[in-house]
Design a protein around this motif. Sequence first.
Motif, PDB file in Angstrom:
ATOM      1  N   UNK A 130       0.804  -1.218   0.000  1.00  0.00           N
ATOM      2  CA  UNK A 130       0.000   0.000   0.000  1.00  0.00           C
ATOM      3  C   UNK A 130       0.836   1.268   0.000  1.00  0.00           C
ATOM      4  N   UNK A 131       2.100   1.145  -0.273  1.00  0.00           N
ATOM      5  CA  UNK A 131       2.953   2.318  -0.354  1.00  0.00           C
ATOM      6  C   UNK A 131       4.362   1.931  -0.729  1.00  0.00           C
ATOM      7  N   UNK A 132       5.148   2.898  -1.190  1.00  0.00           N
ATOM      8  CA  UNK A 132       6.512   2.612  -1.604  1.00  0.00           C
ATOM      9  C   UNK A 132       7.391   2.101  -0.465  1.00  0.00           C
ATOM     10  N   UNK A 133       7.078   2.500   0.769  1.00  0.00           N
ATOM     11  CA  UNK A 133       7.889   2.032   1.897  1.00  0.00           C
ATOM     12  C   UNK A 133       7.730   0.526   2.107  1.00  0.00           C
ATOM     13  N   UNK A 134       6.524   0.015   1.979  1.00  0.00           N
ATOM     14  CA  UNK A 134       6.308  -1.429   2.137  1.00  0.00           C
ATOM     15  C   UNK A 134       6.893  -2.208   0.977  1.00  0.00           C
ATOM     16  N   UNK A 135       6.773  -1.675  -0.220  1.00  0.00           N
ATOM     17  CA  UNK A 135       7.367  -2.331  -1.375  1.00  0.00           C
ATOM     18  C   UNK A 135       8.878  -2.395  -1.205  1.00  0.00           C
ATOM     19  N   UNK A 136       9.472  -1.305  -0.768  1.00  0.00           N
ATOM     20  CA  UNK A 136      10.918  -1.276  -0.529  1.00  0.00           C
ATOM     21  C   UNK A 136      11.344  -2.271   0.533  1.00  0.00           C
ATOM     22  N   UNK A 137      10.555  -2.385   1.610  1.00  0.00           N
ATOM     23  CA  UNK A 137      10.874  -3.335   2.678  1.00  0.00           C
ATOM     24  C   UNK A 137      10.796  -4.773   2.168  1.00  0.00           C
ATOM     25  N   UNK A 138       9.807  -5.059   1.337  1.00  0.00           N
ATOM     26  CA  UNK A 138       9.672  -6.390   0.756  1.00  0.00           C
ATOM     27  C   UNK A 138      10.874  -6.717  -0.125  1.00  0.00           C
ATOM     28  N   UNK A 139      11.243  -5.780  -0.971  1.00  0.00           N
ATOM     29  CA  UNK A 139      12.362  -6.002  -1.890  1.00  0.00           C
ATOM     30  C   UNK A 139      13.664  -6.175  -1.118  1.00  0.00           C
ATOM     31  N   UNK A 140      13.907  -5.319  -0.114  1.00  0.00           N
ATOM     32  CA  UNK A 140      15.132  -5.444   0.679  1.00  0.00           C
ATOM     33  C   UNK A 140      15.179  -6.792   1.408  1.00  0.00           C
ATOM     34  N   UNK A 141      14.065  -7.190   1.992  1.00  0.00           N
ATOM     35  CA  UNK A 141      14.032  -8.470   2.716  1.00  0.00           C
ATOM     36  C   UNK A 141      14.351  -9.635   1.784  1.00  0.00           C
ATOM     37  N   UNK A 142      13.774  -9.612   0.602  1.00  0.00           N
ATOM     38  CA  UNK A 142      14.025 -10.688  -0.361  1.00  0.00           C
ATOM     39  C   UNK A 142      15.483 -10.703  -0.795  1.00  0.00           C
ATOM     40  N   UNK A 143      16.042  -9.522  -1.121  1.00  0.00           N
ATOM     41  CA  UNK A 143      17.447  -9.448  -1.547  1.00  0.00           C
ATOM     42  C   UNK A 143      18.368  -9.986  -0.466  1.00  0.00           C
ATOM     43  N   UNK A 144      18.124  -9.564   0.766  1.00  0.00           N
ATOM     44  CA  UNK A 144      18.978 -10.009   1.863  1.00  0.00           C
ATOM     45  C   UNK A 144      18.779 -11.489   2.158  1.00  0.00           C
ATOM     46  N   UNK A 145      17.555 -11.976   2.034  1.00  0.00           N
ATOM     47  CA  UNK A 145      17.305 -13.403   2.250  1.00  0.00           C
ATOM     48  C   UNK A 145      18.031 -14.242   1.204  1.00  0.00           C
ATOM     49  N   UNK A 146      18.211 -13.691   0.016  1.00  0.00           N
ATOM     50  CA  UNK A 146      18.955 -14.387  -1.038  1.00  0.00           C
ATOM     51  C   UNK A 146      20.462 -14.232  -0.860  1.00  0.00           C
ATOM     52  N   UNK A 147      20.865 -13.431   0.122  1.00  0.00           N
ATOM     53  CA  UNK A 147      22.291 -13.223   0.372  1.00  0.00           C
ATOM     54  C   UNK A 147      22.963 -12.336  -0.669  1.00  0.00           C
ATOM     55  N   UNK A 148      22.173 -11.492  -1.316  1.00  0.00           N
ATOM     56  CA  UNK A 148      22.701 -10.617  -2.363  1.00  0.00           C
ATOM     57  C   UNK A 148      22.944  -9.214  -1.819  1.00  0.00           C
ATOM     58  N   UNK A 149      23.958  -8.586  -2.360  1.00  0.00           N
ATOM     59  CA  UNK A 149      24.213  -7.185  -2.036  1.00  0.00           C
ATOM     60  C   UNK A 149      23.579  -6.318  -3.125  1.00  0.00           C
ATOM     61  N   UNK A 150      23.494  -5.028  -2.854  1.00  0.00           N
ATOM     62  CA  UNK A 150      23.011  -4.112  -3.880  1.00  0.00           C
ATOM     63  C   UNK A 150      23.918  -4.171  -5.109  1.00  0.00           C
ATOM     64  N   UNK A 151      25.212  -4.331  -4.883  1.00  0.00           N
ATOM     65  CA  UNK A 151      26.162  -4.438  -6.006  1.00  0.00           C
ATOM     66  C   UNK A 151      25.866  -5.672  -6.855  1.00  0.00           C
ATOM     67  N   UNK A 152      25.533  -6.780  -6.202  1.00  0.00           N
ATOM     68  CA  UNK A 152      25.183  -8.000  -6.937  1.00  0.00           C
ATOM     69  C   UNK A 152      24.003  -7.743  -7.864  1.00  0.00           C
ATOM     70  N   UNK A 153      22.967  -7.112  -7.318  1.00  0.00           N
ATOM     71  CA  UNK A 153      21.759  -6.854  -8.110  1.00  0.00           C
ATOM     72  C   UNK A 153      22.056  -5.858  -9.225  1.00  0.00           C
TER      73      UNK A 153
END
Length: 100
Positions: free
Chosen positions: A35-58
């Motif tokens: 329901x907002x960009x903050x929740x979407x961002x939290x979802x994306x960050x959680x998924x990236x970190x759960x995959x063990x990826x860094x921002x550089x990797x992505x």
Amino acid sequence: MAIVSRAANRIREREAALAQFGAIVQDVAGAVPLDGPDRLGALIRARRQALGMTLRDVAAGTGLSLSFLSAVENGKSTAELGKVMAYMQALGIDLFGGLR
């Protein structure tokens, strides 16, 4: 010793991200209300970190800039939708829509 410390920090960050993700999930078969960009961002960050990826990797895998990826994860509402969707696709996040 520094390698062990970095690995421990990554594990702590991943656990914190998953805890944050769990706090926003409703009890609807794994669905998250976006329901907002903050929740979407939290979802994306959680998924990236759960995959063990860094921002550089992505960034390397998608061609998107580090500053753009960071802006998305921090809930900046100025991000381009097409790029956000490419980011989500790279992390294996599906986007569904429905009427309420």
